[in-house]
Design a protein around this motif. Structure first.
Motif, mmCIF file in Angstrom:
data_model
loop_
_atom_site.group_PDB
_atom_site.id
_atom_site.type_symbol
_atom_site.label_atom_id
_atom_site.label_comp_id
_atom_site.label_asym_id
_atom_site.label_seq_id
_atom_site.Cartn_x
_atom_site.Cartn_y
_atom_site.Cartn_z
ATOM 1 N N LEU A 60 65.639 43.949 54.059
ATOM 2 C CA LEU A 60 66.496 43.241 53.118
ATOM 3 C C LEU A 60 65.888 43.405 51.737
ATOM 4 C CD1 LEU A 60 68.590 41.101 52.125
ATOM 5 C CD2 LEU A 60 66.914 39.365 52.818
ATOM 6 N N GLU A 61 66.674 43.903 50.817
ATOM 7 C CA GLU A 61 66.261 43.979 49.417
ATOM 8 C C GLU A 61 66.677 42.651 48.788
ATOM 9 O OE1 GLU A 61 64.724 46.792 48.292
ATOM 10 O OE2 GLU A 61 65.055 47.892 50.161
ATOM 11 N N VAL A 62 65.720 41.771 48.520
ATOM 12 C CA VAL A 62 66.009 40.414 48.050
ATOM 13 C C VAL A 62 66.530 40.461 46.611
ATOM 14 C CG1 VAL A 62 65.043 38.111 47.654
ATOM 15 C CG2 VAL A 62 64.220 39.503 49.571
ATOM 16 N N GLU A 63 67.573 39.652 46.366
ATOM 17 C CA GLU A 63 68.141 39.545 45.022
ATOM 18 C C GLU A 63 67.603 38.302 44.325
ATOM 19 O OE1 GLU A 63 72.376 39.553 45.455
ATOM 20 O OE2 GLU A 63 72.428 41.699 45.887
ATOM 21 N N ASN A 64 67.664 38.302 42.998
ATOM 22 C CA ASN A 64 67.212 37.137 42.230
ATOM 23 C C ASN A 64 68.165 35.968 42.428
ATOM 24 O OD1 ASN A 64 69.454 37.625 40.586
ATOM 25 N ND2 ASN A 64 68.270 38.515 38.928
ATOM 26 N N GLN A 108 57.573 44.784 40.963
ATOM 27 C CA GLN A 108 57.953 45.432 42.224
ATOM 28 C C GLN A 108 59.038 44.622 42.934
ATOM 29 O OE1 GLN A 108 56.649 48.429 43.307
ATOM 30 N NE2 GLN A 108 55.721 48.417 41.286
ATOM 31 N N PRO A 109 59.983 45.307 43.566
ATOM 32 C CA PRO A 109 61.037 44.574 44.274
ATOM 33 C C PRO A 109 60.498 43.872 45.522
ATOM 34 C CG PRO A 109 61.257 46.934 44.649
ATOM 35 C CD PRO A 109 60.157 46.761 43.638
ATOM 36 N N VAL A 110 61.021 42.690 45.764
ATOM 37 C CA VAL A 110 60.654 41.920 46.953
ATOM 38 C C VAL A 110 61.565 42.380 48.090
ATOM 39 C CG1 VAL A 110 60.557 39.615 47.977
ATOM 40 C CG2 VAL A 110 59.908 39.955 45.571
ATOM 41 N N ARG A 111 60.937 42.681 49.230
ATOM 42 C CA ARG A 111 61.685 43.107 50.418
ATOM 43 C C ARG A 111 61.190 42.322 51.615
ATOM 44 N NH1 ARG A 111 62.323 49.091 51.558
ATOM 45 N NH2 ARG A 111 60.381 48.768 52.655
ATOM 46 N N ILE A 112 62.113 42.077 52.539
ATOM 47 C CA ILE A 112 61.758 41.363 53.764
ATOM 48 C C ILE A 112 62.262 42.178 54.944
ATOM 49 C CG2 ILE A 112 62.053 39.242 55.112
ATOM 50 C CD1 ILE A 112 62.448 37.749 52.452
ATOM 51 N N VAL A 139 61.992 35.845 63.159
ATOM 52 C CA VAL A 139 62.750 37.087 62.965
ATOM 53 C C VAL A 139 62.278 37.885 61.744
ATOM 54 C CG1 VAL A 139 64.769 36.183 64.165
ATOM 55 C CG2 VAL A 139 64.679 36.065 61.666
ATOM 56 N N THR A 140 61.247 37.403 61.071
ATOM 57 C CA THR A 140 60.682 38.116 59.923
ATOM 58 C C THR A 140 59.412 38.830 60.363
ATOM 59 O OG1 THR A 140 61.578 36.523 58.354
ATOM 60 C CG2 THR A 140 59.707 37.842 57.600
ATOM 61 N N THR A 141 59.391 40.161 60.199
ATOM 62 C CA THR A 141 58.184 40.886 60.579
ATOM 63 C C THR A 141 57.199 40.978 59.418
ATOM 64 O OG1 THR A 141 59.157 43.030 60.060
ATOM 65 C CG2 THR A 141 59.372 42.247 62.322
ATOM 66 N N GLN A 142 57.729 41.114 58.200
ATOM 67 C CA GLN A 142 56.837 41.136 57.045
ATOM 68 C C GLN A 142 57.611 40.884 55.759
ATOM 69 O OE1 GLN A 142 55.068 45.001 56.003
ATOM 70 N NE2 GLN A 142 56.442 45.952 57.471
ATOM 71 N N ILE A 143 56.872 40.393 54.766
ATOM 72 C CA ILE A 143 57.411 40.179 53.426
ATOM 73 C C ILE A 143 56.608 41.072 52.500
ATOM 74 C CG2 ILE A 143 57.793 38.513 51.575
ATOM 75 C CD1 ILE A 143 57.830 36.321 53.771
ATOM 76 N N GLU A 144 57.310 41.889 51.748
ATOM 77 C CA GLU A 144 56.652 42.853 50.866
ATOM 78 C C GLU A 144 56.793 42.404 49.411
ATOM 79 O OE1 GLU A 144 58.290 47.054 50.157
ATOM 80 O OE2 GLU A 144 56.849 47.316 51.793
ATOM 81 N N ASN A 145 55.691 42.399 48.682
ATOM 82 C CA ASN A 145 55.650 42.087 47.248
ATOM 83 C C ASN A 145 55.991 40.640 46.920
ATOM 84 O OD1 ASN A 145 54.950 44.774 46.605
ATOM 85 N ND2 ASN A 145 57.101 45.353 46.673
#
Length: 132
Positions: free
Chosen positions: A23-27, A39-43, A95-101
């Motif tokens: 998921l490309e998280v939006e503001n 850097q973009p936050v991704r989950i 259900v979340t494997t990782q959170i990036e940035n």
């Protein structure tokens, strides 16, 4: 003969959902990517068809069933906002494997109502089979 040819070509795995997707998280405004340090936050989210997702949903369903039966016996369970937030955070953490940035644990992210705009994106993404 045709059935044998079709059966030989058919592979059920070709139709199965993948286990995870990003998921490309939006503001908060939903008009641009959420950035941290540029850097973009991704989950990375597990699909609803994974064992982890099904186990998490089963726990929620079981708790709801227990509350229903207790209410039918005249024992009303005390529900709180905090309890509902904790239950949702537990499921989404599963259900979340990782959170990036974004340097926060999944549990802390989903337990924070002021980050609800992110939580809602994860919920919507997770229930969309088309994402997997």
């Amino acid at each position: 003969m045709t059935d044998q040819i079709n059966a030989a070509v058919f592979n059920v795995a070709d139709f199965e959902a993948i286990d995870t997707a990003w998921l490309e998280v939006e503001n908060k405004k939903g008009d641009a990517p959420l950035l941290f340090n540029g850097q973009p936050v991704r989950i990375e989210v597990r699909s609803p068809g994974t064992k982890e997702a099904m186990d998490a949903q089963h726990r929620i369903d079981t708790a709801a069933t227990i509350k229903t039966y207790a209410a039918m016996r005249g024992k009303h369970a005390k529900e709180t906002v905090e309890g509902n937030i904790a239950q949702r955070a537990e499921k989404l953490s599963a259900v979340t494997t990782q959170i990036e940035n974004f340097p926060i644990s999944a549990k802390d992210l989903y337990s924070n109502p002021k980050l609800g705009y992110i939580t809602e994106q994860v919920v919507k993404f997770h229930i969309g089979w088309e994402n997997f």
